[in-house]
Design an enzyme around this catalytic site. Sequence first.
Site, PDB file in Angstrom:
ATOM      1  N   ASN A   9       0.867  -1.180   0.000  1.00  0.00           N
ATOM      2  CA  ASN A   9       0.000   0.000   0.000  1.00  0.00           C
ATOM      3  C   ASN A   9       0.903   1.230   0.000  1.00  0.00           C
ATOM      4  OD1 ASN A   9      -1.827   2.032   0.496  1.00  0.00           O
ATOM      5  ND2 ASN A   9      -2.217   1.451   2.629  1.00  0.00           N
ATOM      6  N   LYS A  11       0.079   4.274  -0.206  1.00  0.00           N
ATOM      7  CA  LYS A  11      -0.575   5.440   0.396  1.00  0.00           C
ATOM      8  C   LYS A  11      -0.391   6.672  -0.512  1.00  0.00           C
ATOM      9  CE  LYS A  11       0.306   3.408   4.853  1.00  0.00           C
ATOM     10  NZ  LYS A  11       0.067   3.517   6.284  1.00  0.00           N
ATOM     11  N   HIS A  95      -9.517   0.778   4.721  1.00  0.00           N
ATOM     12  CA  HIS A  95      -8.246   0.974   5.433  1.00  0.00           C
ATOM     13  C   HIS A  95      -8.486   1.870   6.650  1.00  0.00           C
ATOM     14  CE1 HIS A  95      -4.168   2.260   6.333  1.00  0.00           C
ATOM     15  NE2 HIS A  95      -3.771   1.177   5.689  1.00  0.00           N
ATOM     16  N   GLU A  97      -6.914   4.276   7.854  1.00  0.00           N
ATOM     17  CA  GLU A  97      -6.731   5.712   7.616  1.00  0.00           C
ATOM     18  C   GLU A  97      -7.972   6.311   6.965  1.00  0.00           C
ATOM     19  OE1 GLU A  97      -2.986   5.385   5.571  1.00  0.00           O
ATOM     20  OE2 GLU A  97      -2.046   4.793   7.459  1.00  0.00           O
ATOM     21  N   GLU A 167      -5.472  -5.534  10.418  1.00  0.00           N
ATOM     22  CA  GLU A 167      -4.499  -4.456  10.614  1.00  0.00           C
ATOM     23  C   GLU A 167      -4.789  -3.746  11.933  1.00  0.00           C
ATOM     24  OE1 GLU A 167      -2.461  -3.190   6.789  1.00  0.00           O
ATOM     25  OE2 GLU A 167      -4.165  -1.883   7.070  1.00  0.00           O
ATOM     26  N   GLY A 173       2.229   1.982  10.669  1.00  0.00           N
ATOM     27  CA  GLY A 173       3.113   3.128  10.544  1.00  0.00           C
ATOM     28  C   GLY A 173       3.840   3.498  11.828  1.00  0.00           C
ATOM     29  N   SER A 213       3.359  -2.483  10.273  1.00  0.00           N
ATOM     30  CA  SER A 213       4.814  -2.475  10.467  1.00  0.00           C
ATOM     31  C   SER A 213       5.485  -3.791  10.062  1.00  0.00           C
ATOM     32  CB  SER A 213       5.148  -2.101  11.914  1.00  0.00           C
ATOM     33  OG  SER A 213       4.691  -0.793  12.194  1.00  0.00           O
TER      34      SER A 213
HETATM   35  C1  PEP Z   1      -0.780  -0.127   5.859  1.00  0.00           C
HETATM   36  O1  PEP Z   1      -0.745   0.984   5.359  1.00  0.00           O
HETATM   37  O2  PEP Z   1      -1.743  -0.875   5.596  1.00  0.00           O
HETATM   38  C2  PEP Z   1       0.292  -0.533   6.758  1.00  0.00           C
HETATM   39  C3  PEP Z   1       0.199  -1.703   7.321  1.00  0.00           C
HETATM   40  O3  PEP Z   1       1.310   0.364   6.951  1.00  0.00           O
HETATM   41  P1  PEP Z   1       2.753   0.045   7.654  1.00  0.00           P
HETATM   42  O4  PEP Z   1       3.263  -1.235   7.045  1.00  0.00           O
HETATM   43  O5  PEP Z   1       3.592   1.208   7.320  1.00  0.00           O
HETATM   44  O6  PEP Z   1       2.498  -0.139   9.107  1.00  0.00           O
END
Ligand code: PEP
Length: 255
Positions: A9, A11, A95, A97, A167, A173, A213
């Site tokens: 992803n 973003k 997601h 976000e 998630e 992040g 992460s």
């Molecule tokens: C994501 O954006 O779905 C995500 C898991 O980000 P990160 O790997 O940076 O934690």
Amino acid sequence: MRKTIIAGNWKMYKTLREGQELVIALRRELYQIEDIDIVVCPPYTLLAYLADALETSNILIGAQDVYWQDEGAFTGEVSPVMLKDIGCKFVIIGHSERRQYFGETNESVNNKLKAALRHNLTPIVCVGETLSQRESGKTFKVLDDHIENGLKDITDIDILKIVIAYEPVWAIGTGKNATPQQAQEAQKYIRDLLRKMYNNDIADTVRIQYGGSVKPENITELMSQPDVDGALVGGASLQIETFAEIVKKAAEVKK
Ligand code: PEP
């Protein structure tokens, strides 16, 4: 046997030129990887170009969101018809976000899911708890809510076309991933929910990714968990070295 799926992803990162450089490098690094789904989800502005650049490769392209109408006066939105038209195969829906900053709800997730399925896009549906929800013992309650309401009225046939991404919001992040045991516990819980909502065969077939992460240093242990079928990768998907290493290590685990 569930096919591993590693999705990146991106973003709101990468200009067209940066995106082109990244996918050229990914093609070169990953052309020998077989038997797993590799997906990149760039911003909308890059999708059509990168879909062309990845044609005939083993890397598939996905979007980060979609609207649920096919067309109309919906300024700023992108429809599933448009995504399909330019060669998109996957779409991330719900997601955290988008839930956090853009008012995404289980109801909009459900509408988007049905629209994506109508147009043969594979949805990657994100679910997961915030830190305060985990700390107050509400993780399973949140998963019940996201799964039962997000997947409302999805048929036995369609559920098999969906990928679920667990998630935990506190791991996205932050550099602080869920432990493999925490990921396994939540993902087994999700699979058991699918058992109740559908049946054993369906629950054992649906793919569940972990996201939060993910890095080259933790992918092997996460992927070794029985209910972790892949990863949704944010930050580490933006660099060729880290994303390629994650894909290669994930492919090793399930061979
Ligand atoms: C994501 O954006 O779905 C995500 C898991 O980000 P990160 O790997 O940076 O934690």
